[in-house]
Design a protein around this motif. Structure first.
Motif, mmCIF file in Angstrom:
data_model
loop_
_atom_site.group_PDB
_atom_site.id
_atom_site.type_symbol
_atom_site.label_atom_id
_atom_site.label_comp_id
_atom_site.label_asym_id
_atom_site.label_seq_id
_atom_site.Cartn_x
_atom_site.Cartn_y
_atom_site.Cartn_z
ATOM 1 N N THR B 71 0.857 -1.195 0.000
ATOM 2 C CA THR B 71 0.000 0.000 0.000
ATOM 3 C C THR B 71 0.884 1.232 0.000
ATOM 4 O O THR B 71 2.062 1.167 0.353
ATOM 5 C CB THR B 71 -0.894 0.053 1.257
ATOM 6 O OG1 THR B 71 -0.054 -0.098 2.399
ATOM 7 C CG2 THR B 71 -1.944 -1.049 1.238
ATOM 8 N N ASP B 72 0.294 2.362 -0.371
ATOM 9 C CA ASP B 72 1.055 3.610 -0.430
ATOM 10 C C ASP B 72 1.674 3.915 0.930
ATOM 11 O O ASP B 72 0.974 3.899 1.946
ATOM 12 C CB ASP B 72 0.132 4.752 -0.865
ATOM 13 C CG ASP B 72 0.916 6.023 -1.123
ATOM 14 O OD1 ASP B 72 1.207 6.295 -2.294
ATOM 15 O OD2 ASP B 72 1.258 6.723 -0.138
ATOM 16 N N PRO B 73 3.001 4.175 1.000
ATOM 17 C CA PRO B 73 3.663 4.372 2.287
ATOM 18 C C PRO B 73 3.154 5.604 3.049
ATOM 19 O O PRO B 73 3.321 5.669 4.270
ATOM 20 C CB PRO B 73 5.132 4.526 1.924
ATOM 21 C CG PRO B 73 5.172 4.790 0.468
ATOM 22 C CD PRO B 73 3.939 4.198 -0.125
ATOM 23 N N GLN B 74 2.568 6.547 2.357
ATOM 24 C CA GLN B 74 2.126 7.742 3.074
ATOM 25 C C GLN B 74 0.643 7.668 3.451
ATOM 26 O O GLN B 74 0.277 7.882 4.604
ATOM 27 C CB GLN B 74 2.374 8.992 2.236
ATOM 28 C CG GLN B 74 2.246 10.261 3.057
ATOM 29 C CD GLN B 74 2.714 11.481 2.294
ATOM 30 O OE1 GLN B 74 2.598 11.527 1.070
ATOM 31 N NE2 GLN B 74 3.221 12.465 3.000
ATOM 32 N N THR B 75 -0.190 7.351 2.448
ATOM 33 C CA THR B 75 -1.636 7.388 2.700
ATOM 34 C C THR B 75 -2.178 6.028 3.121
ATOM 35 O O THR B 75 -3.264 5.951 3.694
ATOM 36 C CB THR B 75 -2.384 7.826 1.426
ATOM 37 O OG1 THR B 75 -2.136 6.844 0.404
ATOM 38 C CG2 THR B 75 -1.898 9.167 0.933
ATOM 39 N N TYR B 79 -2.742 0.603 -4.248
ATOM 40 C CA TYR B 79 -2.339 1.153 -5.555
ATOM 41 C C TYR B 79 -3.417 0.851 -6.572
ATOM 42 O O TYR B 79 -4.195 -0.102 -6.425
ATOM 43 C CB TYR B 79 -1.004 0.540 -5.984
ATOM 44 C CG TYR B 79 0.151 0.956 -5.112
ATOM 45 C CD1 TYR B 79 0.702 2.229 -5.242
ATOM 46 C CD2 TYR B 79 0.674 0.092 -4.168
ATOM 47 C CE1 TYR B 79 1.754 2.611 -4.432
ATOM 48 C CE2 TYR B 79 1.720 0.470 -3.359
ATOM 49 C CZ TYR B 79 2.267 1.741 -3.486
ATOM 50 O OH TYR B 79 3.298 2.126 -2.692
ATOM 51 N N GLU B 80 -3.408 1.656 -7.612
ATOM 52 C CA GLU B 80 -4.446 1.537 -8.630
ATOM 53 C C GLU B 80 -4.003 0.518 -9.679
ATOM 54 O O GLU B 80 -2.934 0.670 -10.277
ATOM 55 C CB GLU B 80 -4.602 2.930 -9.251
ATOM 56 C CG GLU B 80 -5.663 3.096 -10.271
ATOM 57 C CD GLU B 80 -5.484 4.462 -10.937
ATOM 58 O OE1 GLU B 80 -5.730 4.554 -12.146
ATOM 59 O OE2 GLU B 80 -5.088 5.436 -10.240
ATOM 60 N N VAL B 81 -4.802 -0.522 -9.875
ATOM 61 C CA VAL B 81 -4.441 -1.550 -10.862
ATOM 62 C C VAL B 81 -5.518 -1.615 -11.933
ATOM 63 O O VAL B 81 -6.704 -1.716 -11.608
ATOM 64 C CB VAL B 81 -4.305 -2.942 -10.198
ATOM 65 C CG1 VAL B 81 -3.938 -3.991 -11.232
ATOM 66 C CG2 VAL B 81 -3.289 -2.912 -9.080
ATOM 67 N N THR B 82 -5.149 -1.486 -13.196
ATOM 68 C CA THR B 82 -6.106 -1.608 -14.293
ATOM 69 C C THR B 82 -5.666 -2.792 -15.139
ATOM 70 O O THR B 82 -4.554 -2.792 -15.670
ATOM 71 C CB THR B 82 -6.093 -0.344 -15.171
ATOM 72 O OG1 THR B 82 -5.963 0.792 -14.317
ATOM 73 C CG2 THR B 82 -7.371 -0.220 -15.986
ATOM 74 N N GLN B 83 -6.533 -3.808 -15.214
ATOM 75 C CA GLN B 83 -6.115 -5.027 -15.887
ATOM 76 C C GLN B 83 -7.025 -5.323 -17.076
ATOM 77 O O GLN B 83 -8.248 -5.301 -16.950
ATOM 78 C CB GLN B 83 -6.153 -6.188 -14.896
ATOM 79 C CG GLN B 83 -5.210 -7.301 -15.238
ATOM 80 C CD GLN B 83 -4.998 -8.242 -14.066
ATOM 81 O OE1 GLN B 83 -5.495 -7.991 -12.965
ATOM 82 N NE2 GLN B 83 -4.296 -9.316 -14.316
ATOM 83 N N VAL B 90 -0.142 -0.656 -13.363
ATOM 84 C CA VAL B 90 -0.246 -0.343 -11.941
ATOM 85 C C VAL B 90 0.271 1.072 -11.748
ATOM 86 O O VAL B 90 1.310 1.439 -12.295
ATOM 87 C CB VAL B 90 0.580 -1.308 -11.059
ATOM 88 C CG1 VAL B 90 -0.232 -2.516 -10.674
ATOM 89 C CG2 VAL B 90 1.855 -1.708 -11.732
ATOM 90 N N CYS B 91 -0.497 1.854 -10.993
ATOM 91 C CA CYS B 91 -0.152 3.268 -10.877
ATOM 92 C C CYS B 91 -0.051 3.709 -9.427
ATOM 93 O O CYS B 91 -0.681 3.134 -8.551
ATOM 94 C CB CYS B 91 -1.211 4.136 -11.551
ATOM 95 S SG CYS B 91 -1.487 3.679 -13.260
ATOM 96 N N ALA B 92 0.780 4.748 -9.206
ATOM 97 C CA ALA B 92 0.904 5.344 -7.874
ATOM 98 C C ALA B 92 1.002 6.848 -8.042
ATOM 99 O O ALA B 92 1.370 7.332 -9.121
ATOM 100 C CB ALA B 92 2.140 4.803 -7.179
ATOM 101 N N GLY B 114 2.175 8.123 -11.771
ATOM 102 C CA GLY B 114 3.114 7.361 -12.585
ATOM 103 C C GLY B 114 2.650 5.919 -12.689
ATOM 104 O O GLY B 114 2.237 5.329 -11.698
ATOM 105 N N CYS B 115 2.697 5.372 -13.910
ATOM 106 C CA CYS B 115 2.195 4.015 -14.100
ATOM 107 C C CYS B 115 3.259 3.119 -14.717
ATOM 108 O O CYS B 115 4.052 3.552 -15.561
ATOM 109 C CB CYS B 115 0.993 4.020 -15.053
ATOM 110 S SG CYS B 115 -0.399 4.920 -14.379
ATOM 111 N N LEU B 116 3.235 1.880 -14.270
ATOM 112 C CA LEU B 116 4.080 0.853 -14.863
ATOM 113 C C LEU B 116 3.159 0.059 -15.791
ATOM 114 O O LEU B 116 2.129 -0.446 -15.347
ATOM 115 C CB LEU B 116 4.602 -0.032 -13.722
ATOM 116 C CG LEU B 116 5.882 -0.820 -13.895
ATOM 117 C CD1 LEU B 116 7.026 0.080 -14.325
ATOM 118 C CD2 LEU B 116 6.220 -1.493 -12.572
#
Lengths: 206, 132
Positions: B71-75, B79-83, B90-92, B114-116
């Motif tokens: 999970t996001d280290p701050q919030t 993470y957002e995953v679009t499959q 996967v985006c953050a 940013g997305c991978l």
């Protein structure tokens, strides 16, 4: 076997008894002392016609001097080394801003400099004030040694820098970036060398 | 130590320290960098897990590792995953400007997001990262 303390006592007694220096040296040689030891022992007493013999001041080695000068030397070594590292990282950043990997190097160098610079300047000014108040302290053997060890390091770095420049030139790597870095090293090592050299010449190295 | 030299040494070293700090930023910046690095590593872990699941583990010589805890280290948000069928991303949300981070060349940026991206290369049926 007699210690050099016995030798010193013997020389004092012999001088008190009015023997001349050549005579003393001759009997000591016969007893098996080396010329070096004899000269040292005789030099401990001033060559003046006065009885009892007048002692000469000797160079002193104290634990306190070792502590202060080794600390100063360490602070100078680390401070100068990391100042070079920091300036190199800044040159890299200016001329080739792609690398974020230098960030840790820069942070570490900044931390080292924040500690070593005030420490060195404080110790140096303190020692200077102490020497000015009591010139006899200039006979500290450790102070002389540390001065010359610093000079040796600075000279070695300067020569190494020169070698690196010549090598880079021959190897076709002599870029602006390299030239600036070599200049930084030469400036800092040269500054330290000049400072300690001048200080030693005046008999007031700090 | 004479006055002029004293002042010059202080000036040079302070100048170097101040410009060093200006280049790298303070502790807040460093923490943000570390969180961004963590996000980047998390995206890779999630992508690995997705590829592992999709290929029944065939593409991996080692066991599939779950990335469910990423999970996001701050919030702390997921993470957002679009499959899709033959592509996924996967985006953050990253905190820092991405211009000076060579290690993140693989990411596709839309402002802070940013997305991978991966797609299934057809003949070989292998997942490949989508470059720029």
């Amino acid at each position: 076997m007699a210690s050099s303390k016995d030798l010193a006592v013997f020389v004092r007694d012999a001088l008190s008894a009015g023997k001349n220096r050549a005579e003393i040296a001759s009997v000591l040689t016969q007893a098996g002392w080396s010329t070096h030891e004899i000269t040292d022992a005789l030099d401990g007493w001033a060559d003046v016609p006065f009885a009892p013999p007048v002692p000469r001041p000797q160079t002193v080695v104290t634990a306190r001097d070792f502590f202060i000068y080794a600390l100063m030397f360490g602070a100078l070594l680390f401070g100068a080394g990391y100042l070079v590292g920091l300036l190199h990282a800044l040159i890299d950043h200016l001329l080739d801003a792609s690398a974020r990997t230098a960030d840790h190097r820069i942070r570490w160098a900044v931390a080292v400099l924040i500690v070593t610079l005030p420490l060195y300047l404080w110790l140096a000014t303190r020692e200077r004030a102490r020497l000015a108040a009591d010139p006899a302290l200039q006979r500290s053997a450790i102070r002389n040694w540390m001065t010359y060890v610093t000079l040796l390091f600075a000279a070695a770095v300067l020569l190494g820098d020169l070698v690196a420049v010549i090598y880079a030139f021959l190897n076709g790597d002599f870029t602006l970036q390299f030239a600036l870095k070599a200049l930084v090293v030469a400036g800092i090592a040269g500054g330290i060398f000049g400072y300690y050299r001048a200080g030693d010449g005046r008999g007031a190295a700090v | 130590m004479n006055k002029l030299l004293f002042v010059a040494v202080i000036a040079v070293v302070s100048g170097a320290v101040v410009s060093g700090l200006a280049v790298v930023g303070g502790p807040g910046q460093a923490r943000a960098e570390k969180r961004d690095d963590q996000r980047f590593a998390d995206l890779h872990r999630i992508a690995d897990a997705i590829i592992c699941d999709a290929g029944d583990g065939r593409a991996f010589s080692r066991a599939c590792r779950s990335a469910a805890d990423a999970t996001d280290p701050q919030t702390g948000a997921a993470y957002e995953v679009t499959q899709g069928e033959d592509a996924f991303q996967v985006c953050a949300r990253f905190e820092l400007a991405q211009a000076e981070s060579p290690m993140r060349d693989a990411l596709h940026f839309d402002r802070a997001r940013g997305c991978l991206r991966y797609q299934l290369a057809q003949p070989s049926k292998q997942w490949v990262i989508e470059g720029h």
